[in-house]
Design a protein around this motif. Structure first.
Motif, PDB file in Angstrom:
ATOM      1  N   ARG A 145     -16.570  43.601  32.325  1.00  0.00           N
ATOM      2  CA  ARG A 145     -17.843  43.894  32.987  1.00  0.00           C
ATOM      3  C   ARG A 145     -18.329  45.286  32.578  1.00  0.00           C
ATOM      4  O   ARG A 145     -17.544  46.134  32.158  1.00  0.00           O
ATOM      5  N   GLY A 184     -22.328  43.922  35.758  1.00  0.00           N
ATOM      6  CA  GLY A 184     -22.363  42.526  35.328  1.00  0.00           C
ATOM      7  C   GLY A 184     -21.535  42.326  34.076  1.00  0.00           C
ATOM      8  O   GLY A 184     -20.934  43.266  33.549  1.00  0.00           O
ATOM      9  N   GLU A 219     -22.607  39.811  28.598  1.00  0.00           N
ATOM     10  CA  GLU A 219     -23.804  39.005  28.305  1.00  0.00           C
ATOM     11  C   GLU A 219     -24.955  39.362  29.243  1.00  0.00           C
ATOM     12  O   GLU A 219     -26.105  39.463  28.821  1.00  0.00           O
ATOM     13  N   GLU A 220     -24.624  39.557  30.514  1.00  0.00           N
ATOM     14  CA  GLU A 220     -25.660  39.935  31.485  1.00  0.00           C
ATOM     15  C   GLU A 220     -26.240  41.307  31.149  1.00  0.00           C
ATOM     16  O   GLU A 220     -27.444  41.537  31.297  1.00  0.00           O
ATOM     17  N   ASN A 230     -28.682  41.119  28.241  1.00  0.00           N
ATOM     18  CA  ASN A 230     -29.938  40.426  28.562  1.00  0.00           C
ATOM     19  C   ASN A 230     -30.586  40.929  29.852  1.00  0.00           C
ATOM     20  O   ASN A 230     -31.448  40.267  30.412  1.00  0.00           O
ATOM     21  N   THR A 231     -30.170  42.119  30.298  1.00  0.00           N
ATOM     22  CA  THR A 231     -30.618  42.599  31.602  1.00  0.00           C
ATOM     23  C   THR A 231     -32.115  42.897  31.635  1.00  0.00           C
ATOM     24  O   THR A 231     -32.713  43.274  30.622  1.00  0.00           O
TER      25      THR A 231
END
Length: 248
Positions: free
Chosen positions: A212, A225, A228-229, A232-233
């Protein structure tokens, strides 16, 4: 029942003179994960690590290690907590006048009652672990920057910690050594179940090693997050930082 976080900061505030460094930091870290905290220069990332070890006490809020609030603890009580925590310092922080073996043995002699034979075995085992067998008698001045970092990591692991804190682990290293350190961070997590907290500016490394990502901005954790999060945040300050659009 949900497992107690191995590390938890709850509504932590910290100022130095009139400068607010932490303005309500809350962060929950799961046992066995590697989490990287990103943030601009002067955002209070290193202060976060010092709060986790009890070297800096917050003005208010709680810092919990395995469910125990360490903020009210005195130095004697903190020794017990610090035995659970290994630290890789930004410049490796080796003692120049001591050999590699003496550097790694230093915390063992300070905190444990091992025999010299046991210490020698622990030193050898941890040098092997970081890919530097047989350099016990060398001095830090004989080593490259990458080797010094790995000796620092061997020293941190010698105490068999549950938690490893990494302060800018790849700063100042060339690409092959960056890869080597990142591989070691992942290996220590996978082989020993160590919980890792990484502070860095190195976004590529953060994405490679982390379960994370957290982002510290204006004294608060504004994002936590997965990798990946994070990529793409829609948290603008984080995406600006990741893609090089944030003024530090």
């Amino acid at each position: 029942m949900e497992q107690v976080p191995i590390i938890e900061l709850k509504d932590v505030y910290k100022s130095f003179n009139s400068k607010k460094v932490h303005n309500g930091v809350s962060l929950s870290i799961r046992r066995g994960e590697t989490i990287t905290v990103l943030g601009g220069s002067g955002s209070g990332k290193s202060v976060l690590l010092k709060e986790i070890t009890g070297l800096i006490k917050p003005d208010s809020g709680g810092v919990f290690i395995e469910g125990e609030d360490i903020v009210p603890m005195d130095e004697v009580e903190l020794i017990r907590i610090r035995k659970k925590i290994g630290m890789l310092f930004q410049n490796a922080a080796l003692f120049d006048s001591l050999t590699v073996a003496e550097n790694i043995a230093f915390p063992l002699r300070e905190h444990f009652k091992y025999t010299e034979k046991e210490i020698k075995e622990i030193v050898a085992r941890n040098l092997e672990l970081v890919g530097l067998p047989g350099i016990e008698d060398k001095f830090p001045s004989d080593l490259s920057g990458g080797m010094r970092k790995r000796v620092g990591l061997a020293r941190a692991m010698a105490m068999n910690p549950k938690i490893l804190l990494y302060d800018e682990p790849t700063t100042g290293l060339d690409p092959p050594n960056v890869k080597r350190i990142n591989r070691l961070i992942k290996e220590l997590q996978q082989r020993f179940g160590v919980t890792g907290v990484v502070i860095t500016h190195d976004v590529a490394s953060a994405f490679e090693i982390s379960d994370r990502i957290g982002f510290l901005y204006k004294g608060k954790i504004v994002f936590v997050g997965t990798v990946e999060e994070a990529k793409n945040t829609d948290v603008k300050v984080l995406s600006d930082f990741i893609y090089g659009r944030l003024e530090e």
